[in-house]
Motif scaffolding. Structure first.
Motif, PDB file in Angstrom:
ATOM      1  N   GLY A   7      -1.181   0.876   4.602  1.00 59.65           N
ATOM      2  CA  GLY A   7       0.193   1.024   3.888  1.00 59.65           C
ATOM      3  C   GLY A   7       0.460  -0.346   3.482  1.00 59.65           C
ATOM      4  N   GLU A   8       2.087  -0.627   2.930  1.00 63.03           N
ATOM      5  CA  GLU A   8       3.350  -1.348   2.933  1.00 63.03           C
ATOM      6  C   GLU A   8       2.765  -2.402   4.581  1.00 63.03           C
ATOM      7  OE1 GLU A   8       6.490   1.308   2.512  1.00 63.03           O
ATOM      8  OE2 GLU A   8       5.707   0.367   0.599  1.00 63.03           O
ATOM      9  N   SER A  51       5.189  -0.828   7.720  1.00 59.64           N
ATOM     10  CA  SER A  51       4.277   1.104   8.120  1.00 59.64           C
ATOM     11  C   SER A  51       3.919   1.065   8.999  1.00 59.64           C
ATOM     12  CB  SER A  51       2.758   1.042   6.466  1.00 59.64           C
ATOM     13  OG  SER A  51       2.165   0.408   7.308  1.00 59.64           O
ATOM     14  N   LYS A 101       2.906   5.504   6.334  1.00 59.95           N
ATOM     15  CA  LYS A 101       4.211   5.416   5.843  1.00 59.95           C
ATOM     16  C   LYS A 101       5.505   5.597   7.231  1.00 59.95           C
ATOM     17  CE  LYS A 101       7.195   6.407   1.796  1.00 59.95           C
ATOM     18  NZ  LYS A 101       7.962   6.369   2.348  1.00 59.95           N
ATOM     19  N   ASP A 102       6.260   4.648   7.226  1.00 56.92           N
ATOM     20  CA  ASP A 102       7.185   4.878   7.799  1.00 56.92           C
ATOM     21  C   ASP A 102       7.294   4.984   9.196  1.00 56.92           C
ATOM     22  OD1 ASP A 102       9.129   4.095   6.054  1.00 56.92           O
ATOM     23  OD2 ASP A 102       9.714   5.893   5.423  1.00 56.92           O
ATOM     24  N   VAL A 138       0.200   9.296   6.728  1.00 54.06           N
ATOM     25  CA  VAL A 138       0.827  10.319   6.056  1.00 54.06           C
ATOM     26  C   VAL A 138      -0.920  11.272   5.777  1.00 54.06           C
ATOM     27  CG1 VAL A 138       2.879   9.707   5.286  1.00 54.06           C
ATOM     28  CG2 VAL A 138       1.072   8.981   4.145  1.00 54.06           C
ATOM     29  N   TYR A 145       2.543   9.377  -1.107  1.00 56.44           N
ATOM     30  CA  TYR A 145       2.697   7.970  -0.840  1.00 56.44           C
ATOM     31  C   TYR A 145       1.419   7.426  -1.595  1.00 56.44           C
ATOM     32  CZ  TYR A 145       2.759   3.550   1.620  1.00 56.44           C
ATOM     33  OH  TYR A 145       3.405   2.210   2.157  1.00 56.44           O
ATOM     34  N   THR A 146       0.254   8.636  -1.137  1.00 55.43           N
ATOM     35  CA  THR A 146      -0.852   7.638  -1.376  1.00 55.43           C
ATOM     36  C   THR A 146      -1.443   8.074  -2.261  1.00 55.43           C
ATOM     37  OG1 THR A 146      -1.815   8.862   0.177  1.00 55.43           O
ATOM     38  CG2 THR A 146      -3.538   7.849  -0.839  1.00 55.43           C
ATOM     39  N   LEU A 163       1.130   6.779  -5.017  1.00 58.60           N
ATOM     40  CA  LEU A 163       2.087   6.034  -5.337  1.00 58.60           C
ATOM     41  C   LEU A 163       0.934   4.776  -4.874  1.00 58.60           C
ATOM     42  CD1 LEU A 163       4.401   5.193  -6.699  1.00 58.60           C
ATOM     43  CD2 LEU A 163       5.372   4.903  -4.439  1.00 58.60           C
ATOM     44  N   LEU A 164       0.573   4.549  -4.122  1.00 55.81           N
ATOM     45  CA  LEU A 164      -0.218   3.109  -3.362  1.00 55.81           C
ATOM     46  C   LEU A 164      -1.686   2.718  -4.267  1.00 55.81           C
ATOM     47  CD1 LEU A 164      -0.936   3.281   0.258  1.00 55.81           C
ATOM     48  CD2 LEU A 164       0.920   1.645  -1.038  1.00 55.81           C
TER      49      LEU A 164
END
Length: 258
Positions: free
Chosen positions: A39-40, A43, A226-227, A231, A247-248, A250-251
């Motif tokens: 995660g970023e 996260s 995420k957050d 997810v 989200y995945t 996008l990653l």
């Protein structure tokens, strides 16, 4: 492989006031399995790792560990002394910054030897011989055994930290961005070394990383955060080759476009 997990995590949450560090995380970790948590920044993956390794106490939830005698222990009900003993013997923790996991003012050999002394070895000759063996396994020359880590490069310090953690034969190792801050060529060599050691020793490991290439190379299974929330989770190749959560996706797509 045993038919029981090594670690059971249920509904683990950590809050900083009103801010979510991580929330409602549940999973089992099996002996010999490597789980990547990706995660970023922000996260929640490092908060989760610190809760699992008992460096932080969670706000709610449980984490139970199967000891060598087969008994299950709830980590957050253990005494501070019991948790510290676990960290020195059955567990390892590889920090992103090796200086956080090494004693910088004692020799490389002493850094490895201290862990052996923590499990009761007092024979100087045997400790030194084991340190020499482990330095060679992490590609540090024997003639550097009396040098302090301050004289080592970043990559050598990280390899020394790995030797210090693995010398006691732990069953579970936590890794926090183990290749962060290293040059790409040094990263590749370190990852190759780590993968070989984890496989040879049959280690279970939880690896926190923002680098999907690290996750693919080291882990069989991964969780995407995420957050503060998970997810998506599943087999590493499936998650990276067929991501289902937006989200995945996008990653993964952002890596492919680089």
């Amino acid at each position: 492989m045993t038919d029981e997990p090594l670690l059971r995590v249920s509904a683990l949450s950590k809050f900083y006031g009103s801010r979510v560090g991580c929330e409602n995380v549940s999973f089992d970790l099996w002996p010999g399995e490597v789980l990547a948590v990706v995660g970023e920044s922000g996260s929640g993956k490092t908060t989760l790792l610190n809760c699992l390794s008992t460096r932080l106490l969670p706000s709610s939830g449980t984490a139970s560990y199967r000891m060598r005698d087969g008994q299950w222990r709830e980590l957050y009900r253990m005494s501070e002394a019991e948790r510290r003993f676990l960290m020195r013997t059955d567990w390892g923790f590889v920090h992103q910054n090796p200086a956080d996991g090494l004693r910088m003012t004692v020799s490389a050999g002493a850094n490895v030897g201290e862990r052996l002394m923590a499990v009761g070895d007092r024979h100087y000759g045997r400790i030194r011989a084991t340190a020499v063996d482990w330095l060679s396994r992490v590609e540090i020359d024997e003639d550097r055994i009396d040098d302090e880590p301050r004289a080592f490069s970043g990559g050598m310090r990280q390899r020394l930290q790995i030797a210090r953690n693995l010398v006691t034969g732990p069953r579970l190792v936590f890794m926090d961005e183990p290749t962060g801050g290293l040059d790409v060529s040094v990263q590749a060599r370190l990852l190759d070394l780590l993968r070989g050691l984890v496989t040879d020793l049959g280690l279970a490991a939880i690896v926190v990383t923002h680098d999907l290439a690290v996750a693919r190379l080291l882990s069989q299974r991964m969780m995407v955060m995420k957050d503060g929330h998970v997810v998506e989770s599943g087999l590493t190749d499936r998650v990276l080759d067929d991501p289902r959560a937006p989200y995945t996706q996008l990653l993964v797509s952002s890596i492919l476009q680089v």
